[in-house]
Design a protein around this motif. Structure first.
Motif, PDB file in Angstrom:
ATOM      1  N   ASN A   1       0.809  -1.223   0.000  1.00 13.60           N
ATOM      2  CA  ASN A   1       0.000   0.000   0.000  1.00 13.60           C
ATOM      3  C   ASN A   1       0.836   1.264   0.000  1.00 13.60           C
ATOM      4  N   SER A   2       2.149   1.100  -0.189  1.00 12.53           N
ATOM      5  CA  SER A   2       3.036   2.247  -0.254  1.00 12.53           C
ATOM      6  C   SER A   2       4.281   1.857  -1.030  1.00 12.53           C
ATOM      7  N   ILE A   3       5.045   2.847  -1.425  1.00 10.10           N
ATOM      8  CA  ILE A   3       6.291   2.578  -2.142  1.00 10.10           C
ATOM      9  C   ILE A   3       7.239   1.753  -1.290  1.00 10.10           C
ATOM     10  N   HIS A   4       7.314   2.086   0.007  1.00  8.90           N
ATOM     11  CA  HIS A   4       8.274   1.413   0.872  1.00  8.90           C
ATOM     12  C   HIS A   4       7.911  -0.059   1.109  1.00  8.90           C
ATOM     13  N   SER A   5       6.633  -0.360   1.247  1.00  7.14           N
ATOM     14  CA  SER A   5       6.247  -1.760   1.392  1.00  7.14           C
ATOM     15  C   SER A   5       6.530  -2.528   0.105  1.00  7.14           C
ATOM     16  N   PHE A   6       6.380  -1.862  -1.037  1.00  9.09           N
ATOM     17  CA  PHE A   6       6.718  -2.457  -2.327  1.00  9.09           C
ATOM     18  C   PHE A   6       8.211  -2.777  -2.386  1.00  9.09           C
ATOM     19  N   TYR A   7       9.052  -1.852  -1.936  1.00  9.10           N
ATOM     20  CA  TYR A   7      10.498  -2.075  -1.916  1.00  9.10           C
ATOM     21  C   TYR A   7      10.866  -3.273  -1.036  1.00  9.10           C
ATOM     22  N   VAL A   8      10.305  -3.303   0.156  1.00  8.85           N
ATOM     23  CA  VAL A   8      10.648  -4.361   1.109  1.00  8.85           C
ATOM     24  C   VAL A   8      10.278  -5.729   0.557  1.00  8.85           C
ATOM     25  N   LEU A   9       9.088  -5.835  -0.009  1.00  6.30           N
ATOM     26  CA  LEU A   9       8.637  -7.121  -0.535  1.00  6.30           C
ATOM     27  C   LEU A   9       9.458  -7.553  -1.745  1.00  6.30           C
ATOM     28  N   ARG A  10       9.837  -6.610  -2.606  1.00  3.89           N
ATOM     29  CA  ARG A  10      10.663  -6.964  -3.762  1.00  3.89           C
ATOM     30  C   ARG A  10      12.049  -7.424  -3.327  1.00  3.89           C
ATOM     31  N   PHE A  11      12.601  -6.778  -2.301  1.00  8.05           N
ATOM     32  CA  PHE A  11      13.909  -7.191  -1.794  1.00  8.05           C
ATOM     33  C   PHE A  11      13.851  -8.629  -1.278  1.00  8.05           C
ATOM     34  N   PHE A  12      12.832  -8.930  -0.472  1.00 11.15           N
ATOM     35  CA  PHE A  12      12.745 -10.266   0.103  1.00 11.15           C
ATOM     36  C   PHE A  12      12.344 -11.311  -0.932  1.00 11.15           C
ATOM     37  N   LEU A  13      11.646 -10.890  -1.974  1.00  7.13           N
ATOM     38  CA  LEU A  13      11.373 -11.817  -3.071  1.00  7.13           C
ATOM     39  C   LEU A  13      12.681 -12.227  -3.739  1.00  7.13           C
ATOM     40  N   GLY A  14      13.577 -11.257  -3.971  1.00  8.45           N
ATOM     41  CA  GLY A  14      14.886 -11.569  -4.535  1.00  8.45           C
ATOM     42  C   GLY A  14      15.681 -12.491  -3.627  1.00  8.45           C
ATOM     43  N   ALA A  15      15.619 -12.220  -2.316  1.00  8.09           N
ATOM     44  CA  ALA A  15      16.336 -13.069  -1.354  1.00  8.09           C
ATOM     45  C   ALA A  15      15.794 -14.490  -1.371  1.00  8.09           C
ATOM     46  N   ALA A  16      14.470 -14.631  -1.470  1.00  7.91           N
ATOM     47  CA  ALA A  16      13.849 -15.960  -1.462  1.00  7.91           C
ATOM     48  C   ALA A  16      14.163 -16.728  -2.748  1.00  7.91           C
ATOM     49  N   GLU A  17      14.146 -16.039  -3.882  1.00  9.81           N
ATOM     50  CA  GLU A  17      14.407 -16.714  -5.159  1.00  9.81           C
ATOM     51  C   GLU A  17      15.894 -16.994  -5.383  1.00  9.81           C
ATOM     52  N   ALA A  18      16.758 -16.325  -4.619  1.00 17.05           N
ATOM     53  CA  ALA A  18      18.203 -16.419  -4.865  1.00 17.05           C
ATOM     54  C   ALA A  18      18.721 -17.847  -4.803  1.00 17.05           C
TER      55      ALA A  18
END
Length: 449
Positions: free
Chosen positions: A120-137
């Motif tokens: 619901n915000s830019i910052h929550s979008f950033y956090v989720l994208r970062f952890f998505l990268g970490a999970a897929e790594a």
């Protein structure tokens, strides 16, 4: 393009004895039929959950009040998580076993993908994208490691190539399903982009659970192999392991002989991935800018460049294999992609621009197979495995720079033109690095065919 991008030009060679040859071929065929289609489907889900944001961005832009630069950073931050958690992933897989590890990270990245619908915000979008990268790594390098448990080195290249064919397949599938899902806006009060994350994330969770029961850690625990097949396969794989262990103990990754090759390949791969992911993740927005298309139609139109991705991968790889030449194939493919970017920027006709974008896709993904074959020919055999891991890890940081810089340039200029020129320049640089690779390395270095 992530060792998400490793291929080999090795060919299958089984023992000369006819009975051993028949037994070995039968065993490998059974293993391939059991594992490769399943791994292929998992990689489609992985890559789709990585790029679905490019389609969701057609709508979430407005809802989250994002600028082009902010969206570009959200696209790019995935690769920081991917870079930081890639190496620890293989250590975890060795400890937990492939079945538990792959299952766990699939459930996690699927859940994170679905959670992006809650952003619901830019910052929550950033956090989720970062952890998505970490999970897929841990997935792609984990799958490459997993293949070493099941395929001797000489047969592994074919297995990896079939596995990696999921990349263009995910691009085609992503465009087709996104075109329908984005039109679901309003159902249960949710916009189309939220449905996109929910629908594309759920299969990863489901298949993660299935993986816990379907995947077999190693040959010795495979109930679907006979005792003789297990023994043969274990013996062949063990030979490779002992050979690799001996080489690892005898050399350092960086030395006078190897540092130049590692730096050149890392710069080359960085330049390629900058253009690759800058193109892949901004493609729907670029096409949307042509005008006259709905969000669903825009997603559908992206299927054409995705088809050319597949054609480029297949055609260029086969040409490189047939001729035994690598550096000119990488250079030519990179120059074709650069030309496509420049032509797209210069042409005003949207349909001609779609053609030039397809040319770009053909060229960029055409570099994938020859690049990794070039890498294996440049690197000394004793550091090949570790060297490829280093190049893949550092080079993938281009996946951060490309999407971010395109968004930043779009924000400051109001146009994609200079972003396209920047990606073209990166690919020209990559082409020159490949073309002059022998001259740039230590005098006397020869690139094997």
């Amino acid at each position: 393009m992530n060792a998400d991008n490793i291929t080999s030009d090795t060919r299958s060679e089984l023992p000369q004895n006819s009975s051993a040859d028949a037994a070995g071929e039968k065993t490998l065929k059974k293993v391939a039929n059991r594992l490769i289609p399943y791994m292929f489907s998992l990689y489609i889900l992985s890559y789709l959950d990585r790029i679905n944001v490019s389609f969701a961005g057609l709508q979430m832009y407005t809802d989250l009040k994002m600028t082009d630069e902010a969206f570009g950073f959200g696209l790019a931050i995935f690769f920081i998580g991917y870079f930081l958690f890639g190496a620890p992933g293989n250590l975890a897989m060795e400890k937990l076993g492939a079945r538990k590890w792959i299952s766990a990270i699939m459930v996690v990245w699927g859940a994170i993908t679905m959670a992006l619908a809650l952003a619901n915000s830019i910052h929550s979008f950033y956090v989720l994208r970062f952890f998505l990268g970490a999970a897929e790594a841990g997935f792609f390098p984990g799958m490459i490691l997993y293949l070493t448990y099941w395929f001797p080195e000489r047969q592994r290249g074919v297995a990896v190539a079939k596995f990696m064919a999921a990349i263009p397949a995910a691009g085609v599938l992503g465009g087709l399903i996104s075109s329908k899902i984005l039109e679901m806006g309003g159902i249960m009060g949710l916009p189309g982009w939220k449905w996109l994350f929910l629908i594309t994330g759920f299969p990863s969770v489901l298949m993660g659970i299935v993986t816990l029961f379907f995947l077999t850690d190693k040959p010795e625990s495979a109930k679907w192999l006979t005792d003789e097949e297990k023994a043969w396969l274990k013996g062949e794989v063990e030979k490779d392991r002992l050979k690799a262990a001996a080489a690892k103990d005898s050399v350092k990754l960086f030395s006078r002989e190897t540092t130049g090759s590692l730096v050149l390949l890392s710069l080359l791969y960085f330049s390629l991935t900058l253009g690759m992911y800058g193109f892949q993740l901004w493609l729907p927005k670029i096409i949307k800018g042509f005008g006259g298309l709905s969000d669903g139609q825009t997603a559908l139109v992206t299927v054409l460049p995705a088809i050319f991705q597949a054609l480029g991968m297949i055609f260029i790889a086969k040409s490189a294999e047939r001729t035994g030449e690598r550096k000119l194939h990488v250079a030519t493919s990179a120059f074709i992609a650069a030309a496509g970017f420049v032509l797209t920027s210069l042409i005003d006709n949207p349909w001609l621009s779609l053609v030039t974008l397809s040319i770009t896709a053909f060229g960029i993904w055409g570099t994938v197979g020859p690049f990794w074959s070039l890498g294996t020919s440049i690197l000394p055999a004793r550091i090949k495995a570790a060297g490829i891991g280093f190049v893949n890890s550092t080079g993938n940081l281009g996946g951060f720079v490309g999407p971010y810089i395109v968004g930043a340039i779009k924000q400051s200029t109001g146009s994609f033109h200079y972003g396209l020129y920047t990606m073209a320049a990166s690919l020209i640089f990559a082409g020159l690095l490949s073309f002059f690779s022998e001259r740039l390395l230590k005098k006397g270095t020869r690139i094997e065919t």
